[in-house]
Design a protein around this motif. Structure first.
Motif, PDB file in Angstrom:
ATOM      1  N   SER A  13       1.767   7.813   3.544  1.00  0.00           N
ATOM      2  CA  SER A  13       1.799   6.361   3.575  1.00  0.00           C
ATOM      3  C   SER A  13       3.028   5.936   4.376  1.00  0.00           C
ATOM      4  O   SER A  13       4.122   6.430   4.128  1.00  0.00           O
ATOM      5  CB  SER A  13       1.894   5.860   2.128  1.00  0.00           C
ATOM      6  N   ARG A  41      -6.361  -1.018  -5.755  1.00  0.00           N
ATOM      7  CA  ARG A  41      -5.079  -1.714  -5.558  1.00  0.00           C
ATOM      8  C   ARG A  41      -5.321  -3.146  -5.110  1.00  0.00           C
ATOM      9  O   ARG A  41      -6.389  -3.471  -4.579  1.00  0.00           O
ATOM     10  CB  ARG A  41      -4.163  -0.934  -4.604  1.00  0.00           C
ATOM     11  N   TYR A  53     -10.336  -3.213   2.981  1.00  0.00           N
ATOM     12  CA  TYR A  53     -10.854  -2.452   1.845  1.00  0.00           C
ATOM     13  C   TYR A  53     -11.904  -3.298   1.144  1.00  0.00           C
ATOM     14  O   TYR A  53     -11.953  -4.517   1.322  1.00  0.00           O
ATOM     15  CB  TYR A  53      -9.729  -2.194   0.807  1.00  0.00           C
ATOM     16  N   TYR A  81      -8.937   5.291  -4.779  1.00  0.00           N
ATOM     17  CA  TYR A  81      -9.410   5.046  -3.418  1.00  0.00           C
ATOM     18  C   TYR A  81     -10.661   5.888  -3.215  1.00  0.00           C
ATOM     19  O   TYR A  81     -10.760   6.985  -3.772  1.00  0.00           O
ATOM     20  CB  TYR A  81      -8.362   5.492  -2.388  1.00  0.00           C
ATOM     21  N   ASP A 101      -9.626   6.570   7.168  1.00  0.00           N
ATOM     22  CA  ASP A 101      -8.185   6.669   6.878  1.00  0.00           C
ATOM     23  C   ASP A 101      -8.091   7.110   5.416  1.00  0.00           C
ATOM     24  O   ASP A 101      -8.331   6.305   4.509  1.00  0.00           O
ATOM     25  CB  ASP A 101      -7.561   5.279   7.105  1.00  0.00           C
TER      26      ASP A 101
HETATM   27  N1  GDP Z   1      -9.046   9.835  -0.445  1.00  0.00           N
HETATM   28  C1  GDP Z   1      -8.981   8.597   0.050  1.00  0.00           C
HETATM   29  N2  GDP Z   1      -7.804   8.090   0.418  1.00  0.00           N
HETATM   30  C2  GDP Z   1      -7.790   6.842   0.926  1.00  0.00           C
HETATM   31  C3  GDP Z   1      -8.955   6.065   1.096  1.00  0.00           C
HETATM   32  N3  GDP Z   1      -8.607   4.873   1.631  1.00  0.00           N
HETATM   33  C4  GDP Z   1      -7.286   4.908   1.800  1.00  0.00           C
HETATM   34  N4  GDP Z   1      -6.782   6.092   1.388  1.00  0.00           N
HETATM   35  C5  GDP Z   1      -5.389   6.565   1.418  1.00  0.00           C
HETATM   36  O1  GDP Z   1      -4.686   5.971   0.355  1.00  0.00           O
HETATM   37  C6  GDP Z   1      -3.307   5.920   0.706  1.00  0.00           C
HETATM   38  C7  GDP Z   1      -2.735   4.567   0.353  1.00  0.00           C
HETATM   39  O2  GDP Z   1      -3.360   3.578   1.136  1.00  0.00           O
HETATM   40  P1  GDP Z   1      -2.782   2.091   1.129  1.00  0.00           P
HETATM   41  O3  GDP Z   1      -2.634   1.623  -0.268  1.00  0.00           O
HETATM   42  O4  GDP Z   1      -3.633   1.269   2.039  1.00  0.00           O
HETATM   43  O5  GDP Z   1      -1.290   2.244   1.674  1.00  0.00           O
HETATM   44  P2  GDP Z   1      -0.712   2.580   3.126  1.00  0.00           P
HETATM   45  O6  GDP Z   1      -1.391   3.839   3.603  1.00  0.00           O
HETATM   46  O7  GDP Z   1       0.716   2.758   2.886  1.00  0.00           O
HETATM   47  O8  GDP Z   1      -1.019   1.419   4.007  1.00  0.00           O
HETATM   48  C8  GDP Z   1      -3.221   6.273   2.173  1.00  0.00           C
HETATM   49  O9  GDP Z   1      -2.780   7.612   2.289  1.00  0.00           O
HETATM   50  C9  GDP Z   1      -4.635   6.167   2.666  1.00  0.00           C
HETATM   51  O10 GDP Z   1      -4.912   7.079   3.711  1.00  0.00           O
HETATM   52  C10 GDP Z   1     -10.202   6.646   0.713  1.00  0.00           C
HETATM   53  O11 GDP Z   1     -11.267   6.080   0.799  1.00  0.00           O
HETATM   54  N5  GDP Z   1     -10.153   7.903   0.195  1.00  0.00           N
END
Ligand code: GDP
Ligand code: ADP
Length: 219
Positions: A13, A41, A53, A81, A101
């Motif tokens: 992140s 989240r 999302y 997620y 992602d």
């Molecule tokens: N396994 C998985 N990870 C996800 C998914 N969507 C987002 N992530 C991961 O969740 C983590 C946190 O995402 P986020 O809350 O948007 O924070 P950010 O990455 O700091 O912008 C990141 O490492 C993303 O890659 C998903 O659908 N599946």
């Protein structure tokens, strides 16, 4: 799975995944499509439900997972997620290259599916720079920031595993990192264009054949 190979972007992140993939989606509009994940989240200022999302409650997400609607799901920094089958199908139905992602757990889970993507790891130049970028982004509470930094250390270690990623990009200078990302996905773009040319060719032949049959029937 049929269609062009998807692209999986992973990394700590704050490493710059969203920044890089937004640049890619903008430059190659209509070529790449983002797989919109589900999360429990809360939305950040500026984020849109259904675009960044699908924001759902834990109950809704758990029920959908139990119903077999997800390709993969993970718990990250106190939130759930997951990638739904519908999210990937929505992009592939438009004949676009699907970009995901996802975190490290997601990468490991996707490896057990037949999705067959290109795996790209985006890494920060150092833990210090990562922390600075996360702080400057001003999206996290101190608690969430510490959780992310802890997860980042684990991620940076696991990413070194040989063969886990096809490409590892250190996101120091943004333009340099973006150039490397484009190089990594060039192969997919190339084959996507070839597919489109072939599809157009067959469509033209089919249309001409239909036109010929209609004309022939009138004679
Ligand atoms: N396994 C998985 N990870 C996800 C998914 N969507 C987002 N992530 C991961 O969740 C983590 C946190 O995402 P986020 O809350 O948007 O924070 P950010 O990455 O700091 O912008 C990141 O490492 C993303 O890659 C998903 O659908 N599946
Ligand atoms: N190469 C870079 N140099 C400086 N700042 C960057 C760079 N790449 C991204 N950032 C900034 O770092 C922060 C984290 O990037 P972001 O794309 O949100 O990371 P991620 O999606 O991996 O969590 C953002 O504020 C972004 O503007």
């Amino acid at each position: 799975m049929a269609g062009p190979r998807p692209v999986v972007m992973s990394g700590p992140s704050g490493a710059g995944k969203s920044t890089l993939l937004k640049k890619l989606l903008k430059e190659f509009e209509g070529v790449f499509g983002f797989s919109v994940s589900h999360t429990t989240r809360s939305p950040r200022p500026g984020e849109e439900n259904g675009k960044d999302y699908h924001y759902v409650t834990r109950e809704v997400m758990k029920a959908a997972i139990a119903n077999g609607e997800f390709i993969e799901n993970a718990e990250f920094s106190g939130n759930m997620y997951g990638t739904s089958k519908a999210a990937v199908q929505a992009v592939q139905a438009k004949n676009m290259i699907c970009i995901l992602d996802i975190d490290m757990q997601g990468v490991k889970n996707i490896k057990r599916t037949d999705l067959n993507p290109i795996y790209v790891s985006i890494q920060p130049p150092s833990m210090e720079i990562l922390e600075k970028r996360l702080r400057d982004r001003k999206t996290e509470s101190e608690e969430s920031l510490q959780k992310r930094l802890h997860a980042a250390k684990v991620d940076m270690e696991i990413s070194k595993e040989p063969g886990l990623f096809d490409v590892v990009i250190i996101n120091d200078d943004l333009d340099v990192a973006y150039g490397k990302l484009k190089d990594a996905v060039l192969e997919v773009i190339f084959f996507q264009k070839i597919r489109n040319v072939i599809a157009t060719f067959y469509l033209t032949i089919a249309s001409l054949y239909l036109a010929f049959l209609t004309l022939y029937a009138r004679l």
